[in-house]
Write an enzyme that holds these catalytic residues in place. Structure first.
Site, short mmCIF file in Angstrom:
data_model
loop_
_atom_site.label_atom_id
_atom_site.label_comp_id
_atom_site.label_asym_id
_atom_site.label_seq_id
_atom_site.Cartn_x
_atom_site.Cartn_y
_atom_site.Cartn_z
N GLY A 69 0.82 -1.20 0.00
CA GLY A 69 0.00 0.00 0.00
C GLY A 69 0.85 1.25 0.00
N THR A 70 1.95 1.22 0.72
CA THR A 70 2.86 2.37 0.75
C THR A 70 3.43 2.64 -0.64
OG1 THR A 70 3.44 2.04 3.08
CG2 THR A 70 5.01 3.26 1.73
N GLN A 177 -8.14 1.85 4.93
CA GLN A 177 -8.95 1.46 6.07
C GLN A 177 -10.40 1.18 5.71
OE1 GLN A 177 -7.96 0.68 9.07
NE2 GLN A 177 -5.83 1.23 8.72
N SER A 194 -4.43 -1.64 0.55
CA SER A 194 -3.38 -2.55 1.03
C SER A 194 -4.02 -3.85 1.50
CB SER A 194 -2.61 -1.88 2.17
OG SER A 194 -1.49 -2.66 2.53
N ALA A 195 -3.61 -4.97 0.92
CA ALA A 195 -4.31 -6.23 1.13
C ALA A 195 -4.27 -6.73 2.57
CB ALA A 195 -3.73 -7.30 0.20
N HIS A 196 -3.17 -6.47 3.29
CA HIS A 196 -3.09 -7.03 4.64
C HIS A 196 -4.07 -6.34 5.60
CE1 HIS A 196 -0.74 -3.82 6.78
NE2 HIS A 196 -0.41 -3.51 5.54
N CYS A 320 4.33 8.49 24.19
CA CYS A 320 5.10 7.67 25.12
C CYS A 320 5.49 6.32 24.51
CB CYS A 320 4.31 7.42 26.40
SG CYS A 320 3.66 8.92 27.14
#
Length: 479
Positions: A69-70, A177, A194-196, A320
Protein backbone atom coordinates in the site's frame (compact mmCIF):
# COMPACT_ATOMS: atom_id res chain seq x y z
CA UNK A 1 -5.49 -13.60 23.77
CA UNK A 2 -7.83 -11.09 22.08
CA UNK A 3 -6.36 -9.40 19.01
CA UNK A 4 -7.80 -5.86 18.85
CA UNK A 5 -5.43 -4.32 16.28
CA UNK A 6 -7.25 -4.98 13.01
CA UNK A 7 -6.44 -1.49 11.72
CA UNK A 8 -2.75 -2.44 11.62
CA UNK A 9 -2.99 -5.85 10.01
CA UNK A 10 -5.08 -9.00 9.96
CA UNK A 11 -4.22 -12.70 9.73
CA UNK A 12 -4.91 -14.41 6.44
CA UNK A 13 -8.60 -14.76 5.75
CA UNK A 14 -9.52 -18.44 5.21
CA UNK A 15 -10.49 -17.65 1.63
CA UNK A 16 -7.13 -15.94 1.07
CA UNK A 17 -5.27 -18.96 2.44
CA UNK A 18 -7.24 -21.31 0.20
CA UNK A 19 -6.70 -19.16 -2.89
CA UNK A 20 -3.00 -18.71 -2.12
CA UNK A 21 -2.35 -22.41 -1.79
CA UNK A 22 -4.38 -23.27 -4.87
CA UNK A 23 -2.61 -20.71 -7.05
CA UNK A 24 0.91 -21.67 -5.96
CA UNK A 25 0.83 -24.58 -8.39
CA UNK A 26 -0.74 -22.60 -11.24
CA UNK A 27 0.55 -19.06 -10.95
CA UNK A 28 4.31 -19.45 -10.92
CA UNK A 29 4.97 -18.80 -14.62
CA UNK A 30 5.57 -15.48 -16.38
CA UNK A 31 2.15 -14.09 -17.40
CA UNK A 32 3.79 -12.15 -20.23
CA UNK A 33 4.75 -15.37 -22.06
CA UNK A 34 2.59 -17.07 -24.67
CA UNK A 35 3.23 -20.69 -23.70
CA UNK A 36 0.66 -22.77 -21.81
CA UNK A 37 2.08 -22.06 -18.36
CA UNK A 38 2.27 -18.33 -19.09
CA UNK A 39 -1.30 -18.26 -20.38
CA UNK A 40 -2.49 -20.03 -17.23
CA UNK A 41 -0.71 -17.48 -15.05
CA UNK A 42 -2.17 -14.64 -17.14
CA UNK A 43 -5.68 -16.02 -16.66
CA UNK A 44 -5.21 -16.01 -12.88
CA UNK A 45 -3.84 -12.46 -12.93
CA UNK A 46 -6.64 -11.18 -15.14
CA UNK A 47 -9.31 -12.85 -13.00
CA UNK A 48 -7.83 -11.33 -9.84
CA UNK A 49 -7.75 -7.89 -11.46
CA UNK A 50 -11.38 -8.22 -12.56
CA UNK A 51 -12.49 -9.29 -9.09
CA UNK A 52 -10.60 -6.50 -7.34
CA UNK A 53 -11.88 -3.90 -9.81
CA UNK A 54 -15.48 -4.93 -9.13
CA UNK A 55 -14.92 -4.48 -5.39
CA UNK A 56 -13.27 -1.08 -5.87
CA UNK A 57 -15.73 0.16 -8.49
CA UNK A 58 -13.39 0.78 -11.41
CA UNK A 59 -12.42 -0.73 -14.75
CA UNK A 60 -9.98 -3.66 -14.65
CA UNK A 61 -7.50 -1.81 -16.87
CA UNK A 62 -7.46 1.06 -14.35
CA UNK A 63 -6.31 -1.16 -11.46
CA UNK A 64 -2.68 -2.14 -10.90
CA UNK A 65 -1.15 -4.43 -8.28
CA UNK A 66 1.83 -3.04 -6.37
CA UNK A 67 4.28 -4.49 -3.80
CA UNK A 68 2.49 -2.69 -0.91
CA UNK A 69 0.00 0.00 0.00
CA UNK A 70 2.86 2.37 0.75
CA UNK A 71 4.36 1.73 -2.68
CA UNK A 72 0.94 2.42 -4.22
CA UNK A 73 0.70 5.77 -2.42
CA UNK A 74 4.22 6.84 -3.34
CA UNK A 75 3.82 5.75 -6.97
CA UNK A 76 0.38 7.35 -7.26
CA UNK A 77 1.46 10.70 -5.82
CA UNK A 78 4.70 10.86 -7.79
CA UNK A 79 3.05 9.82 -11.05
CA UNK A 80 0.17 12.29 -10.74
CA UNK A 81 2.47 15.17 -9.79
CA UNK A 82 4.80 14.42 -12.67
CA UNK A 83 1.94 14.04 -15.13
CA UNK A 84 0.57 17.46 -14.17
CA UNK A 85 3.84 19.32 -13.67
CA UNK A 86 2.89 21.89 -16.31
CA UNK A 87 -0.22 22.78 -14.29
CA UNK A 88 1.73 23.56 -11.13
CA UNK A 89 3.71 22.04 -8.32
CA UNK A 90 1.32 22.49 -5.41
CA UNK A 91 0.08 19.45 -3.51
CA UNK A 92 -2.91 19.57 -1.12
CA UNK A 93 -3.18 17.02 1.71
CA UNK A 94 -5.08 16.79 4.97
CA UNK A 95 -3.09 17.12 8.19
CA UNK A 96 -4.10 13.60 9.27
CA UNK A 97 -3.06 11.60 6.21
CA UNK A 98 -1.09 8.40 6.68
CA UNK A 99 2.62 8.98 7.21
CA UNK A 100 3.32 7.47 3.76
CA UNK A 101 1.44 10.40 2.18
CA UNK A 102 3.11 12.96 4.43
CA UNK A 103 6.55 11.53 3.66
CA UNK A 104 5.79 11.81 -0.06
CA UNK A 105 4.68 15.42 0.54
CA UNK A 106 7.95 16.18 2.32
CA UNK A 107 9.90 14.69 -0.60
CA UNK A 108 7.88 16.88 -2.96
CA UNK A 109 8.85 19.96 -0.92
CA UNK A 110 12.51 18.97 -0.94
CA UNK A 111 12.28 18.78 -4.71
CA UNK A 112 11.04 22.36 -4.94
CA UNK A 113 7.27 21.79 -4.80
CA UNK A 114 4.84 23.29 -2.30
CA UNK A 115 2.40 21.54 0.03
CA UNK A 116 -0.81 22.93 1.52
CA UNK A 117 -1.88 20.98 4.62
CA UNK A 118 -5.58 21.32 5.41
CA UNK A 119 -6.37 21.32 9.13
CA UNK A 120 -9.01 19.16 10.82
CA UNK A 121 -11.40 19.72 13.73
CA UNK A 122 -11.22 17.97 17.11
CA UNK A 123 -13.02 14.99 15.59
CA UNK A 124 -10.32 14.64 12.93
CA UNK A 125 -12.51 15.72 10.00
CA UNK A 126 -11.61 18.26 7.32
CA UNK A 127 -13.92 21.18 6.65
CA UNK A 128 -15.26 20.95 3.10
CA UNK A 129 -15.19 24.72 2.61
CA UNK A 130 -11.57 24.96 3.72
CA UNK A 131 -10.74 22.03 1.47
CA UNK A 132 -12.26 23.81 -1.51
CA UNK A 133 -10.40 27.02 -0.73
CA UNK A 134 -7.10 25.12 -0.73
CA UNK A 135 -7.58 24.06 -4.36
CA UNK A 136 -6.61 26.33 -7.22
CA UNK A 137 -5.32 26.66 -10.75
CA UNK A 138 -1.76 25.80 -9.71
CA UNK A 139 -2.78 22.69 -7.75
CA UNK A 140 -1.45 19.51 -9.34
CA UNK A 141 -2.94 16.95 -6.95
CA UNK A 142 -5.01 16.61 -3.77
CA UNK A 143 -4.84 13.66 -1.34
CA UNK A 144 -7.55 12.74 1.16
CA UNK A 145 -7.90 9.48 3.07
CA UNK A 146 -11.35 7.89 3.10
CA UNK A 147 -11.11 7.14 6.83
CA UNK A 148 -8.47 7.82 9.43
CA UNK A 149 -6.26 4.95 10.53
CA UNK A 150 -5.84 6.15 14.14
CA UNK A 151 -9.24 7.47 15.21
CA UNK A 152 -11.62 6.03 12.59
CA UNK A 153 -13.13 9.33 11.44
CA UNK A 154 -14.62 9.08 7.93
CA UNK A 155 -13.74 12.00 5.69
CA UNK A 156 -16.21 13.77 3.33
CA UNK A 157 -14.60 12.22 0.27
CA UNK A 158 -17.58 12.57 -2.07
CA UNK A 159 -17.87 16.31 -1.34
CA UNK A 160 -14.11 16.80 -1.61
CA UNK A 161 -14.04 14.89 -4.90
CA UNK A 162 -16.84 17.08 -6.27
CA UNK A 163 -14.87 20.23 -5.44
CA UNK A 164 -11.75 18.74 -7.01
CA UNK A 165 -13.64 17.81 -10.19
CA UNK A 166 -15.09 21.33 -10.37
CA UNK A 167 -11.59 22.86 -10.27
CA UNK A 168 -9.95 20.23 -12.46
CA UNK A 169 -7.72 18.84 -9.70
CA UNK A 170 -7.33 15.03 -9.49
CA UNK A 171 -8.08 13.53 -6.06
CA UNK A 172 -6.07 10.60 -4.74
CA UNK A 173 -7.90 8.65 -2.01
CA UNK A 174 -6.03 6.47 0.46
CA UNK A 175 -8.73 3.85 1.01
CA UNK A 176 -6.66 1.37 3.02
CA UNK A 177 -8.95 1.46 6.07
CA UNK A 178 -12.36 1.71 4.40
CA UNK A 179 -11.97 -0.55 1.36
CA UNK A 180 -12.81 -3.75 3.29
CA UNK A 181 -16.17 -2.22 4.25
CA UNK A 182 -17.47 -0.49 1.12
CA UNK A 183 -16.49 1.18 -2.15
CA UNK A 184 -15.26 4.76 -1.90
CA UNK A 185 -17.98 7.20 -3.01
CA UNK A 186 -17.51 10.20 -5.25
CA UNK A 187 -15.75 11.18 -8.44
CA UNK A 188 -12.20 10.45 -7.28
CA UNK A 189 -9.30 10.12 -9.72
CA UNK A 190 -6.78 7.81 -8.03
CA UNK A 191 -7.16 5.29 -5.21
CA UNK A 192 -4.88 3.04 -3.17
CA UNK A 193 -5.38 0.08 -0.85
CA UNK A 194 -3.38 -2.55 1.03
CA UNK A 195 -4.31 -6.23 1.13
CA UNK A 196 -3.09 -7.03 4.64
CA UNK A 197 -5.74 -4.60 5.98
CA UNK A 198 -8.54 -6.95 4.87
CA UNK A 199 -6.96 -10.35 5.51
CA UNK A 200 -5.02 -10.67 2.28
CA UNK A 201 -1.32 -11.49 2.25
CA UNK A 202 1.17 -8.71 3.04
CA UNK A 203 3.12 -7.38 0.09
CA UNK A 204 0.14 -6.61 -2.15
CA UNK A 205 -1.21 -3.11 -2.75
CA UNK A 206 -3.69 -1.59 -5.17
CA UNK A 207 -3.21 1.51 -7.28
CA UNK A 208 -6.16 2.71 -9.36
CA UNK A 209 -5.66 5.45 -11.94
CA UNK A 210 -8.85 6.48 -13.71
CA UNK A 211 -8.85 6.88 -17.47
CA UNK A 212 -8.22 10.47 -18.44
CA UNK A 213 -6.01 11.28 -15.44
CA UNK A 214 -2.66 12.68 -16.54
CA UNK A 215 -0.12 10.26 -15.08
CA UNK A 216 3.57 9.78 -15.78
CA UNK A 217 5.27 6.86 -14.00
CA UNK A 218 8.58 7.86 -12.46
CA UNK A 219 11.79 5.83 -12.48
CA UNK A 220 13.06 3.46 -15.16
CA UNK A 221 10.49 2.22 -17.67
CA UNK A 222 9.01 -1.25 -17.11
CA UNK A 223 6.41 -3.20 -19.07
CA UNK A 224 4.76 -4.69 -15.95
CA UNK A 225 1.49 -3.20 -14.64
CA UNK A 226 1.60 -0.42 -17.24
CA UNK A 227 4.88 0.74 -15.75
CA UNK A 228 3.18 1.68 -12.48
CA UNK A 229 4.55 -1.22 -10.44
CA UNK A 230 7.71 -2.60 -12.04
CA UNK A 231 8.80 -6.15 -11.36
CA UNK A 232 7.50 -9.69 -11.69
CA UNK A 233 3.96 -10.03 -10.33
CA UNK A 234 3.43 -12.20 -7.25
CA UNK A 235 0.44 -13.94 -8.77
CA UNK A 236 -0.44 -16.28 -5.86
CA UNK A 237 -0.46 -13.33 -3.45
CA UNK A 238 -2.45 -11.18 -5.88
CA UNK A 239 -5.04 -13.93 -6.33
CA UNK A 240 -5.34 -14.34 -2.56
CA UNK A 241 -5.69 -10.58 -2.08
CA UNK A 242 -8.51 -10.29 -4.61
CA UNK A 243 -10.30 -13.37 -3.28
CA UNK A 244 -10.19 -12.15 0.32
CA UNK A 245 -11.42 -8.66 -0.62
CA UNK A 246 -14.40 -10.22 -2.36
CA UNK A 247 -15.03 -12.45 0.68
CA UNK A 248 -14.90 -9.68 3.31
CA UNK A 249 -17.14 -7.48 1.19
CA UNK A 250 -19.76 -10.24 1.11
CA UNK A 251 -19.84 -10.20 4.92
CA UNK A 252 -19.23 -6.47 5.41
CA UNK A 253 -22.75 -5.13 5.93
CA UNK A 254 -23.76 -7.61 8.61
CA UNK A 255 -20.36 -7.56 10.32
CA UNK A 256 -20.21 -3.76 10.30
CA UNK A 257 -23.56 -3.52 12.09
CA UNK A 258 -22.45 -6.05 14.73
CA UNK A 259 -19.05 -4.46 15.36
CA UNK A 260 -20.52 -0.95 15.42
CA UNK A 261 -22.72 -1.99 18.33
CA UNK A 262 -19.68 -3.35 20.20
CA UNK A 263 -17.69 -0.17 19.53
CA UNK A 264 -20.65 1.95 20.68
CA UNK A 265 -20.53 0.02 23.94
CA UNK A 266 -16.82 0.71 24.37
CA UNK A 267 -17.27 4.40 23.54
CA UNK A 268 -20.03 4.76 26.11
CA UNK A 269 -18.57 2.71 28.94
CA UNK A 270 -14.85 3.55 28.93
CA UNK A 271 -15.32 7.15 30.19
CA UNK A 272 -17.68 5.86 32.90
CA UNK A 273 -15.32 3.08 33.97
CA UNK A 274 -12.02 4.97 33.77
CA UNK A 275 -11.97 8.49 35.27
CA UNK A 276 -10.36 11.30 33.26
CA UNK A 277 -10.44 9.53 29.92
CA UNK A 278 -11.25 11.13 26.57
CA UNK A 279 -12.76 9.20 23.65
CA UNK A 280 -11.57 10.82 20.41
CA UNK A 281 -12.74 10.76 16.81
CA UNK A 282 -16.12 11.43 15.25
CA UNK A 283 -18.82 9.57 17.24
CA UNK A 284 -21.05 8.98 14.19
CA UNK A 285 -19.10 9.39 10.94
CA UNK A 286 -16.54 6.69 11.67
CA UNK A 287 -15.37 3.22 10.78
CA UNK A 288 -17.57 0.56 12.37
CA UNK A 289 -14.80 -1.38 14.11
CA UNK A 290 -12.45 1.26 15.55
CA UNK A 291 -12.42 3.36 18.72
CA UNK A 292 -9.62 5.42 20.25
CA UNK A 293 -9.39 6.88 23.73
CA UNK A 294 -6.71 8.61 25.81
CA UNK A 295 -6.20 8.32 29.56
CA UNK A 296 -4.76 11.14 31.62
CA UNK A 297 -1.71 10.47 33.82
CA UNK A 298 -0.75 7.27 31.98
CA UNK A 299 2.49 6.21 30.32
CA UNK A 300 1.38 4.89 26.93
CA UNK A 301 4.02 2.20 26.56
CA UNK A 302 3.37 0.88 30.05
CA UNK A 303 -0.36 0.78 29.33
CA UNK A 304 0.09 -1.21 26.13
CA UNK A 305 2.37 -3.69 27.88
CA UNK A 306 -0.12 -4.04 30.76
CA UNK A 307 -3.01 -4.66 28.37
CA UNK A 308 -0.91 -7.19 26.48
CA UNK A 309 -0.19 -9.00 29.76
CA UNK A 310 -3.92 -8.96 30.50
CA UNK A 311 -4.58 -10.66 27.16
CA UNK A 312 -5.44 -7.79 24.80
CA UNK A 313 -3.41 -6.73 21.76
CA UNK A 314 -4.06 -3.03 21.05
CA UNK A 315 -2.07 -0.16 19.55
CA UNK A 316 -1.44 3.48 20.34
CA UNK A 317 -0.74 6.94 18.95
CA UNK A 318 0.75 8.06 22.25
CA UNK A 319 4.04 9.92 22.26
CA UNK A 320 5.10 7.67 25.12
CA UNK A 321 5.24 4.69 22.75
CA UNK A 322 7.17 6.45 19.99
CA UNK A 323 10.91 6.21 19.49
CA UNK A 324 10.89 9.93 18.72
CA UNK A 325 8.88 10.76 21.85
CA UNK A 326 6.65 13.08 19.83
CA UNK A 327 2.86 12.77 19.74
CA UNK A 328 1.08 11.14 16.85
CA UNK A 329 0.67 13.68 14.04
CA UNK A 330 -3.02 12.75 13.90
CA UNK A 331 -3.69 13.48 17.58
CA UNK A 332 -1.57 16.62 17.34
CA UNK A 333 -3.56 17.91 14.36
CA UNK A 334 -6.81 17.22 16.22
CA UNK A 335 -5.59 18.98 19.36
CA UNK A 336 -6.62 16.12 21.64
CA UNK A 337 -4.86 14.35 24.48
CA UNK A 338 -2.03 12.07 23.37
CA UNK A 339 -0.82 10.52 26.62
CA UNK A 340 -2.18 7.09 27.48
CA UNK A 341 -3.67 6.69 24.01
CA UNK A 342 -5.24 3.34 23.11
CA UNK A 343 -6.61 2.33 19.70
CA UNK A 344 -8.99 -0.63 19.74
CA UNK A 345 -9.83 -1.99 16.28
CA UNK A 346 -11.98 -5.12 16.35
CA UNK A 347 -11.49 -7.83 13.72
CA UNK A 348 -14.43 -9.64 12.18
CA UNK A 349 -15.74 -12.30 14.54
CA UNK A 350 -14.92 -10.45 17.76
CA UNK A 351 -17.35 -11.74 20.37
CA UNK A 352 -19.50 -9.96 22.91
CA UNK A 353 -17.64 -11.80 25.64
CA UNK A 354 -14.23 -10.54 24.49
CA UNK A 355 -15.39 -6.94 24.63
CA UNK A 356 -16.88 -7.46 28.10
CA UNK A 357 -13.61 -8.99 29.30
CA UNK A 358 -11.75 -5.96 27.97
CA UNK A 359 -14.10 -3.54 29.72
CA UNK A 360 -13.82 -5.51 32.96
CA UNK A 361 -10.02 -5.51 32.83
CA UNK A 362 -9.40 -1.94 31.65
CA UNK A 363 -10.09 0.03 34.89
CA UNK A 364 -7.70 -2.09 36.94
CA UNK A 365 -5.03 -1.98 34.26
CA UNK A 366 -5.17 1.82 34.00
CA UNK A 367 -5.20 2.21 37.78
CA UNK A 368 -2.12 0.00 38.03
CA UNK A 369 -0.23 1.98 35.39
CA UNK A 370 -1.20 5.27 37.02
CA UNK A 371 0.08 3.99 40.35
CA UNK A 372 3.50 3.36 38.78
CA UNK A 373 3.89 7.11 38.14
CA UNK A 374 2.27 8.26 41.38
CA UNK A 375 -1.07 9.14 39.83
CA UNK A 376 -3.39 6.52 41.29
CA UNK A 377 -6.91 7.49 42.35
CA UNK A 378 -6.83 10.13 45.08
CA UNK A 379 -3.26 11.21 44.35
CA UNK A 380 -4.24 13.87 41.83
CA UNK A 381 -6.00 17.14 42.60
CA UNK A 382 -7.30 19.08 39.62
CA UNK A 383 -9.30 21.81 41.27
CA UNK A 384 -12.48 22.31 43.26
CA UNK A 385 -12.10 21.02 46.81
CA UNK A 386 -9.03 18.99 45.98
CA UNK A 387 -6.39 21.33 47.40
CA UNK A 388 -6.20 19.48 50.69
CA UNK A 389 -5.83 16.14 48.89
CA UNK A 390 -2.71 17.33 47.07
CA UNK A 391 -1.09 19.14 49.95
CA UNK A 392 1.28 16.31 50.81
CA UNK A 393 2.53 15.85 47.26
CA UNK A 394 2.90 19.59 46.74
CA UNK A 395 4.80 19.99 49.99
CA UNK A 396 7.28 17.37 48.80
CA UNK A 397 7.65 19.22 45.50
CA UNK A 398 8.29 22.50 47.28
CA UNK A 399 10.88 20.82 49.48
CA UNK A 400 12.88 19.39 46.57
CA UNK A 401 12.73 22.67 44.64
CA UNK A 402 10.59 21.50 41.69
CA UNK A 403 7.73 23.83 42.67
CA UNK A 404 7.93 27.49 43.65
CA UNK A 405 5.27 29.92 44.87
CA UNK A 406 5.08 33.66 44.31
CA UNK A 407 3.24 36.48 46.00
CA UNK A 408 0.82 37.06 43.09
CA UNK A 409 -0.95 33.71 43.50
CA UNK A 410 1.22 31.82 41.05
CA UNK A 411 2.87 28.44 41.43
CA UNK A 412 5.76 27.39 39.21
CA UNK A 413 6.35 23.72 38.50
CA UNK A 414 9.68 22.75 36.95
CA UNK A 415 9.10 19.62 34.86
CA UNK A 416 12.01 20.13 32.47
CA UNK A 417 13.73 16.91 31.56
CA UNK A 418 10.60 14.88 32.35
CA UNK A 419 8.63 13.02 29.71
CA UNK A 420 4.90 12.45 29.39
CA UNK A 421 2.82 11.99 31.42
CA UNK A 422 4.87 13.51 34.27
CA UNK A 423 4.51 17.22 33.33
CA UNK A 424 0.72 16.89 33.30
CA UNK A 425 0.71 14.92 36.54
CA UNK A 426 2.71 17.65 38.28
CA UNK A 427 0.40 20.31 36.82
CA UNK A 428 -2.65 18.45 38.11
CA UNK A 429 -1.14 18.19 41.59
CA UNK A 430 -0.12 21.85 41.62
CA UNK A 431 -3.44 23.32 40.48
CA UNK A 432 -4.91 22.70 43.92
CA UNK A 433 -2.23 24.92 45.48
CA UNK A 434 -3.57 28.11 43.92
CA UNK A 435 -6.94 29.73 44.60
CA UNK A 436 -9.61 30.11 41.93
CA UNK A 437 -8.16 32.41 39.29
CA UNK A 438 -4.59 31.66 40.30
CA UNK A 439 -1.97 30.54 37.79
CA UNK A 440 0.29 27.52 37.54
CA UNK A 441 3.37 28.02 35.38
CA UNK A 442 4.71 24.70 34.08
CA UNK A 443 8.25 24.54 32.76
CA UNK A 444 8.34 21.59 30.35
CA UNK A 445 10.59 20.77 27.42
CA UNK A 446 8.86 17.53 26.38
CA UNK A 447 7.29 17.95 22.93
CA UNK A 448 4.13 16.16 24.08
CA UNK A 449 3.48 18.90 26.66
CA UNK A 450 2.48 21.26 23.84
CA UNK A 451 -0.44 18.98 23.11
CA UNK A 452 -1.22 17.41 26.46
CA UNK A 453 -1.28 20.51 28.69
CA UNK A 454 -3.91 22.31 26.54
CA UNK A 455 -5.83 19.02 26.22
CA UNK A 456 -5.75 18.58 30.02
CA UNK A 457 -7.22 22.07 30.40
CA UNK A 458 -9.94 21.23 27.88
CA UNK A 459 -10.84 18.09 29.83
CA UNK A 460 -10.74 19.61 33.33
CA UNK A 461 -12.23 23.06 32.70
CA UNK A 462 -9.16 25.12 33.58
CA UNK A 463 -7.90 27.83 31.20
CA UNK A 464 -4.80 27.40 29.08
CA UNK A 465 -3.31 30.84 28.64
CA UNK A 466 -0.63 29.91 26.16
CA UNK A 467 3.00 28.87 25.95
CA UNK A 468 6.22 30.78 25.43
CA UNK A 469 9.23 28.57 24.91
CA UNK A 470 9.15 25.98 27.68
CA UNK A 471 6.74 27.99 29.88
CA UNK A 472 3.07 26.96 29.91
CA UNK A 473 0.52 29.07 31.84
CA UNK A 474 -2.65 27.52 33.23
CA UNK A 475 -5.27 29.51 35.16
CA UNK A 476 -7.35 27.62 37.70
CA UNK A 477 -11.10 27.67 37.04
CA UNK A 478 -13.27 29.77 39.35
CA UNK A 479 -15.96 28.48 41.69
Amino acid sequence: MSYFDAASSLPLHPVARQALLASLDEGWADPARLHREGRRARMLLDAARQSAAEAVGCRPDELHFTPSGTHALHAGIAGALTGRRRTGRRLVVSAVEHSAVLHAAEAHERGGGTVHRVDVDRAGRVDVQEWGEALGADCALACLQSANHEVGTVQPVAEAASLCARTGVPLLVDAAQSLPWEPVPGDWSLLTGSAHKWGGPPGVGLLVVRKGVRFAPTGPADEREAGRAPGFENIPAVVAAAASLRAVRAEAEAEAARLRALVDRIRARVPALVPETEVVGDPLRRLPHLVTFSCLYVDGEALLHALDTAGFSVSSGSSCTSSTLTPSHVLRAMGVLSEGNVRVSLPAGTSDEEVERFLDALPGVVEGVRAQVGAASGAIASGGDAAEESAGASADALADGSMETSADEEVTVDARGKLCPLPVIELAKAIGEVPAGGVVRVLADDEAARLDIPAWCEMTGHTFEGAAGVVFRVRRAGG
